[in-house]
Design a protein around this motif. Sequence first.
Motif, PDB file in Angstrom:
ATOM      1  N   ASP A  10     -39.088 124.919 113.049  1.00  0.00           N
ATOM      2  CA  ASP A  10     -38.184 125.830 112.333  1.00  0.00           C
ATOM      3  C   ASP A  10     -37.105 124.986 111.660  1.00  0.00           C
ATOM      4  N   VAL A  11     -37.508 124.279 110.607  1.00  0.00           N
ATOM      5  CA  VAL A  11     -36.621 123.326 109.955  1.00  0.00           C
ATOM      6  C   VAL A  11     -35.860 123.984 108.804  1.00  0.00           C
ATOM      7  N   HIS A  12     -34.598 123.626 108.686  1.00  0.00           N
ATOM      8  CA  HIS A  12     -33.764 124.119 107.594  1.00  0.00           C
ATOM      9  C   HIS A  12     -33.801 123.079 106.475  1.00  0.00           C
ATOM     10  N   THR A  13     -34.290 123.502 105.313  1.00  0.00           N
ATOM     11  CA  THR A  13     -34.337 122.610 104.163  1.00  0.00           C
ATOM     12  C   THR A  13     -33.318 123.064 103.124  1.00  0.00           C
ATOM     13  N   VAL A  14     -33.062 122.178 102.174  1.00  0.00           N
ATOM     14  CA  VAL A  14     -32.126 122.456 101.094  1.00  0.00           C
ATOM     15  C   VAL A  14     -32.874 122.247  99.786  1.00  0.00           C
ATOM     16  N   ASN A  15     -32.780 123.202  98.882  1.00  0.00           N
ATOM     17  CA  ASN A  15     -33.390 123.036  97.568  1.00  0.00           C
ATOM     18  C   ASN A  15     -32.626 121.963  96.801  1.00  0.00           C
ATOM     19  N   GLU A  16     -33.332 121.207  95.983  1.00  0.00           N
ATOM     20  CA  GLU A  16     -32.712 120.114  95.237  1.00  0.00           C
ATOM     21  C   GLU A  16     -31.590 120.594  94.312  1.00  0.00           C
ATOM     22  N   SER A  21     -21.395 123.090  98.152  1.00  0.00           N
ATOM     23  CA  SER A  21     -20.732 124.154  98.918  1.00  0.00           C
ATOM     24  C   SER A  21     -21.742 124.958  99.735  1.00  0.00           C
ATOM     25  N   ASP A  22     -22.933 125.213  99.179  1.00  0.00           N
ATOM     26  CA  ASP A  22     -23.969 125.947  99.912  1.00  0.00           C
ATOM     27  C   ASP A  22     -24.525 125.112 101.058  1.00  0.00           C
ATOM     28  N   ILE A  23     -24.667 123.824 100.833  1.00  0.00           N
ATOM     29  CA  ILE A  23     -25.160 122.931 101.874  1.00  0.00           C
ATOM     30  C   ILE A  23     -24.170 122.892 103.032  1.00  0.00           C
ATOM     31  N   LEU A  24     -22.885 122.809 102.710  1.00  0.00           N
ATOM     32  CA  LEU A  24     -21.852 122.827 103.751  1.00  0.00           C
ATOM     33  C   LEU A  24     -21.924 124.098 104.577  1.00  0.00           C
ATOM     34  N   GLN A  25     -22.090 125.236 103.912  1.00  0.00           N
ATOM     35  CA  GLN A  25     -22.187 126.510 104.634  1.00  0.00           C
ATOM     36  C   GLN A  25     -23.403 126.526 105.556  1.00  0.00           C
ATOM     37  N   LEU A  26     -24.538 125.982 105.091  1.00  0.00           N
ATOM     38  CA  LEU A  26     -25.736 125.910 105.923  1.00  0.00           C
ATOM     39  C   LEU A  26     -25.484 125.038 107.143  1.00  0.00           C
ATOM     40  N   PHE A  27     -24.901 123.869 106.934  1.00  0.00           N
ATOM     41  CA  PHE A  27     -24.639 122.941 108.037  1.00  0.00           C
ATOM     42  C   PHE A  27     -23.743 123.577 109.089  1.00  0.00           C
ATOM     43  N   VAL A  28     -22.708 124.265 108.643  1.00  0.00           N
ATOM     44  CA  VAL A  28     -21.768 124.887 109.578  1.00  0.00           C
ATOM     45  C   VAL A  28     -22.414 126.078 110.289  1.00  0.00           C
ATOM     46  N   SER A  29     -23.092 126.939 109.544  1.00  0.00           N
ATOM     47  CA  SER A  29     -23.663 128.146 110.159  1.00  0.00           C
ATOM     48  C   SER A  29     -24.814 127.833 111.108  1.00  0.00           C
ATOM     49  N   LYS A  30     -25.587 126.807 110.819  1.00  0.00           N
ATOM     50  CA  LYS A  30     -26.742 126.454 111.660  1.00  0.00           C
ATOM     51  C   LYS A  30     -26.427 125.330 112.644  1.00  0.00           C
ATOM     52  N   ARG A  31     -25.209 124.811 112.550  1.00  0.00           N
ATOM     53  CA  ARG A  31     -24.767 123.723 113.430  1.00  0.00           C
ATOM     54  C   ARG A  31     -25.708 122.516 113.352  1.00  0.00           C
ATOM     55  N   ILE A  32     -25.988 122.104 112.109  1.00  0.00           N
ATOM     56  CA  ILE A  32     -26.833 120.937 111.874  1.00  0.00           C
ATOM     57  C   ILE A  32     -26.033 119.906 111.092  1.00  0.00           C
ATOM     58  N   ASN A  33     -26.519 118.679 111.071  1.00  0.00           N
ATOM     59  CA  ASN A  33     -25.780 117.621 110.374  1.00  0.00           C
ATOM     60  C   ASN A  33     -26.582 116.957 109.272  1.00  0.00           C
ATOM     61  N   GLY A  34     -27.723 117.546 108.931  1.00  0.00           N
ATOM     62  CA  GLY A  34     -28.530 117.007 107.859  1.00  0.00           C
ATOM     63  C   GLY A  34     -29.734 117.883 107.615  1.00  0.00           C
ATOM     64  N   ALA A  35     -30.341 117.697 106.419  1.00  0.00           N
ATOM     65  CA  ALA A  35     -31.509 118.500 106.083  1.00  0.00           C
ATOM     66  C   ALA A  35     -32.342 117.794 105.021  1.00  0.00           C
ATOM     67  N   PRO A  36     -33.660 118.015 105.068  1.00  0.00           N
ATOM     68  CA  PRO A  36     -34.505 117.516 103.985  1.00  0.00           C
ATOM     69  C   PRO A  36     -34.198 118.287 102.701  1.00  0.00           C
ATOM     70  N   VAL A  37     -34.234 117.588 101.586  1.00  0.00           N
ATOM     71  CA  VAL A  37     -34.060 118.207 100.274  1.00  0.00           C
ATOM     72  C   VAL A  37     -35.454 118.356  99.677  1.00  0.00           C
ATOM     73  N   VAL A  38     -35.776 119.572  99.231  1.00  0.00           N
ATOM     74  CA  VAL A  38     -37.117 119.863  98.738  1.00  0.00           C
ATOM     75  C   VAL A  38     -37.080 120.440  97.327  1.00  0.00           C
ATOM     76  N   ASP A  39     -38.235 120.330  96.643  1.00  0.00           N
ATOM     77  CA  ASP A  39     -38.366 120.966  95.331  1.00  0.00           C
ATOM     78  C   ASP A  39     -38.844 122.403  95.532  1.00  0.00           C
ATOM     79  N   GLU A  40     -39.162 123.083  94.446  1.00  0.00           N
ATOM     80  CA  GLU A  40     -39.571 124.492  94.522  1.00  0.00           C
ATOM     81  C   GLU A  40     -40.841 124.695  95.342  1.00  0.00           C
TER      82      GLU A  40
END
Length: 159
Positions: A10-16, A21-40
Amino acid sequence: MKVRDFMIKDVHTVNENAKVSDILQLFVSKRINGAPVVDEAGRLMGMVSDGDILRYINPSRQTVYDMFSYVFVQQPEELEEALSYKTGTPARKIMKKNAQFVSPDQDLEEALGILAKHHFKKLPVVNADKQVVGVISRGDLLKQIATRLNELNRDTVGS
């Protein structure tokens, strides 16, 4: 042991194109410190971490070299000013582009070697099409190893 036995599915990814600001919100809400960046298509493009974001939004500070531009061009930016325009930057501009990765069928020892050698906190797991199917997290990996060791110790003591 294989990577698939330890990876977080159940991995949280970030669209390229996701904004900082959206990445920061994801990190804080999911309590994670990094994520793979993916294309469409969900293919790995890079990695972004909390450290990447902090380094990016850090306002420029004066150095001896900057004294010339401070006097003749502009004053150094403040944090609020940096936040006002840097948080709209897309992930593809700040991500680490040459991300290391493993496949689900690789030996866990290989993943451990990559995490240790490069001091990574997370390592994406990709399929043959380079789509992210999981992540190996250093912290979660240590927890699972500790759990397995406890199970082995219980089995040994109970024998």
